[in-house]
Scaffold this active site. Sequence first.
Site, PDB file in Angstrom:
ATOM      1  N   GLN A   1       2.447  -4.324   2.070  1.00 52.09           N
ATOM      2  CA  GLN A   1       3.064  -3.806   3.422  1.00 52.09           C
ATOM      3  C   GLN A   1       4.165  -3.054   3.061  1.00 52.09           C
ATOM      4  O   GLN A   1       5.119  -3.514   2.446  1.00 52.09           O
ATOM      5  CB  GLN A   1       3.190  -5.036   4.191  1.00 52.09           C
ATOM      6  CG  GLN A   1       3.804  -4.795   5.681  1.00 52.09           C
ATOM      7  CD  GLN A   1       4.085  -6.205   6.360  1.00 52.09           C
ATOM      8  OE1 GLN A   1       4.129  -7.138   6.040  1.00 52.09           O
ATOM      9  NE2 GLN A   1       4.462  -5.822   7.610  1.00 52.09           N
ATOM     10  N   SER A   2       4.215  -2.025   3.693  1.00 50.49           N
ATOM     11  CA  SER A   2       5.283  -0.871   3.749  1.00 50.49           C
ATOM     12  C   SER A   2       5.734  -0.789   4.835  1.00 50.49           C
ATOM     13  O   SER A   2       7.058  -0.085   4.935  1.00 50.49           O
ATOM     14  CB  SER A   2       4.797   0.332   2.914  1.00 50.49           C
ATOM     15  OG  SER A   2       3.750   1.014   3.973  1.00 50.49           O
TER      16      SER A   2
ATOM     17  N   HIS B   1      -5.239  -2.518  10.049  1.00 52.08           N
ATOM     18  CA  HIS B   1      -5.806  -1.432   9.605  1.00 52.08           C
ATOM     19  C   HIS B   1      -7.337  -1.583  10.179  1.00 52.08           C
ATOM     20  O   HIS B   1      -7.989  -2.577   9.628  1.00 52.08           O
ATOM     21  CB  HIS B   1      -5.776  -1.258   7.992  1.00 52.08           C
ATOM     22  CG  HIS B   1      -4.440  -1.140   7.374  1.00 52.08           C
ATOM     23  ND1 HIS B   1      -4.183   0.379   7.075  1.00 52.08           N
ATOM     24  CD2 HIS B   1      -3.376  -1.761   7.160  1.00 52.08           C
ATOM     25  CE1 HIS B   1      -2.982  -0.077   6.276  1.00 52.08           C
ATOM     26  NE2 HIS B   1      -2.377  -1.136   6.708  1.00 52.08           N
TER      27      HIS B   1
ATOM     28  N   ASN C   1      -1.918  -6.192   6.005  1.00 55.12           N
ATOM     29  CA  ASN C   1      -1.236  -6.091   4.628  1.00 55.12           C
ATOM     30  C   ASN C   1       0.139  -7.111   5.127  1.00 55.12           C
ATOM     31  O   ASN C   1       0.733  -6.643   5.909  1.00 55.12           O
ATOM     32  CB  ASN C   1      -0.665  -5.144   3.997  1.00 55.12           C
ATOM     33  CG  ASN C   1      -2.059  -4.461   3.350  1.00 55.12           C
ATOM     34  OD1 ASN C   1      -3.004  -5.048   2.945  1.00 55.12           O
ATOM     35  ND2 ASN C   1      -1.958  -3.221   3.717  1.00 55.12           N
TER      36      ASN C   1
ATOM     37  N   ASP D   1      -4.086   6.790  10.789  1.00 52.53           N
ATOM     38  CA  ASP D   1      -3.400   6.555   9.585  1.00 52.53           C
ATOM     39  C   ASP D   1      -3.183   8.051   8.946  1.00 52.53           C
ATOM     40  O   ASP D   1      -4.365   8.792   8.954  1.00 52.53           O
ATOM     41  CB  ASP D   1      -3.981   5.642   8.607  1.00 52.53           C
ATOM     42  CG  ASP D   1      -3.102   5.061   7.658  1.00 52.53           C
ATOM     43  OD1 ASP D   1      -2.623   3.924   7.620  1.00 52.53           O
ATOM     44  OD2 ASP D   1      -2.558   6.098   6.736  1.00 52.53           O
TER      45      ASP D   1
ATOM     46  N   HIS E   1       0.758  -4.531  11.853  1.00 50.52           N
ATOM     47  CA  HIS E   1      -0.297  -3.533  12.210  1.00 50.52           C
ATOM     48  C   HIS E   1      -1.643  -3.954  11.761  1.00 50.52           C
ATOM     49  O   HIS E   1      -1.506  -4.365  10.325  1.00 50.52           O
ATOM     50  CB  HIS E   1       0.042  -2.144  11.546  1.00 50.52           C
ATOM     51  CG  HIS E   1       0.621  -2.101  10.360  1.00 50.52           C
ATOM     52  ND1 HIS E   1       1.623  -2.581   9.795  1.00 50.52           N
ATOM     53  CD2 HIS E   1      -0.170  -1.540   9.209  1.00 50.52           C
ATOM     54  CE1 HIS E   1       2.084  -2.243   8.545  1.00 50.52           C
ATOM     55  NE2 HIS E   1       0.530  -1.778   8.042  1.00 50.52           N
TER      56      HIS E   1
HETATM   57  P1  AMP Z   1       0.998  -0.919   5.151  1.00 52.69           P
HETATM   58  O1  AMP Z   1       1.033  -0.320   3.755  1.00 52.69           O
HETATM   59  O2  AMP Z   1      -0.200  -1.761   5.380  1.00 52.69           O
HETATM   60  O3  AMP Z   1       2.389  -1.419   5.549  1.00 52.69           O
HETATM   61  O4  AMP Z   1       0.610   0.506   6.074  1.00 52.69           O
HETATM   62  C1  AMP Z   1       1.267   1.379   6.474  1.00 52.69           C
HETATM   63  C2  AMP Z   1       0.404   2.454   6.927  1.00 52.69           C
HETATM   64  O5  AMP Z   1       1.085   3.302   7.660  1.00 52.69           O
HETATM   65  C3  AMP Z   1       0.109   3.209   5.470  1.00 52.69           C
HETATM   66  O6  AMP Z   1      -1.562   3.174   5.492  1.00 52.69           O
HETATM   67  C4  AMP Z   1       0.444   4.546   6.054  1.00 52.69           C
HETATM   68  O7  AMP Z   1      -0.420   5.573   5.382  1.00 52.69           O
HETATM   69  C5  AMP Z   1       0.642   4.650   7.449  1.00 52.69           C
HETATM   70  N1  AMP Z   1       1.542   5.673   7.882  1.00 52.69           N
HETATM   71  C6  AMP Z   1       2.896   5.667   7.626  1.00 52.69           C
HETATM   72  N2  AMP Z   1       3.599   6.533   8.213  1.00 52.69           N
HETATM   73  C7  AMP Z   1       2.538   7.240   9.189  1.00 52.69           C
HETATM   74  C8  AMP Z   1       2.668   7.619  10.469  1.00 52.69           C
HETATM   75  N3  AMP Z   1       3.790   8.473  10.709  1.00 52.69           N
HETATM   76  N4  AMP Z   1       1.650   7.999  11.140  1.00 52.69           N
HETATM   77  C9  AMP Z   1       0.499   7.376  10.999  1.00 52.69           C
HETATM   78  N5  AMP Z   1       0.265   6.520   9.877  1.00 52.69           N
HETATM   79  C10 AMP Z   1       1.415   6.261   8.903  1.00 52.69           C
END
Ligand code: AMP
Length: 112
Positions: free
Chosen positions: A92-93, A100, A85, A31, A98
């Site tokens: 979730q973003s 974690h 998430n 991450d 995915h």
């Molecule tokens: P979520 O908020 O559960 O959807 O997790 C998305 C995760 O992706 C977050 O922890 C971000 O820090 C991570 N993330 C976003 N862009 C990248 C990237 N290019 N490489 C690695 N991790 C990323």
Amino acid sequence: MTDDCLFCSIVAGDVPSDIVAETDHAVAFRDVNPQAPTHVLVIPRVHQPDIGSLAEAEPEATIDLLRLARTIADDAGGTYRLVFNTGADAQQSVFHCHAHVLAGRTLGWPPG
Ligand code: AMP
């Protein structure tokens, strides 16, 4: 592959990432904003928005993802938290499934 999906682009190699392991069905990479000494994301190669959708559509990939997550967690010492998430209100973003894998520090409960 979905054109506007960041994690599909990582699977395709179009966006650089710090990949730590790969299988036929899953990719694991660090991450960019780590929340623990070990913070690895494990994603399926196929695009599904969340773990439930993946389990419905691709049970083999789901098992593969979970096995890969456990391997990474074992390498980090075997005490870990696996987080999916799911939904914007759960933070979730990225809407490509995915896990974690968080390890390497004491993890409080309940999560926020
Ligand atoms: P979520 O908020 O559960 O959807 O997790 C998305 C995760 O992706 C977050 O922890 C971000 O820090 C991570 N993330 C976003 N862009 C990248 C990237 N290019 N490489 C690695 N991790 C990323």
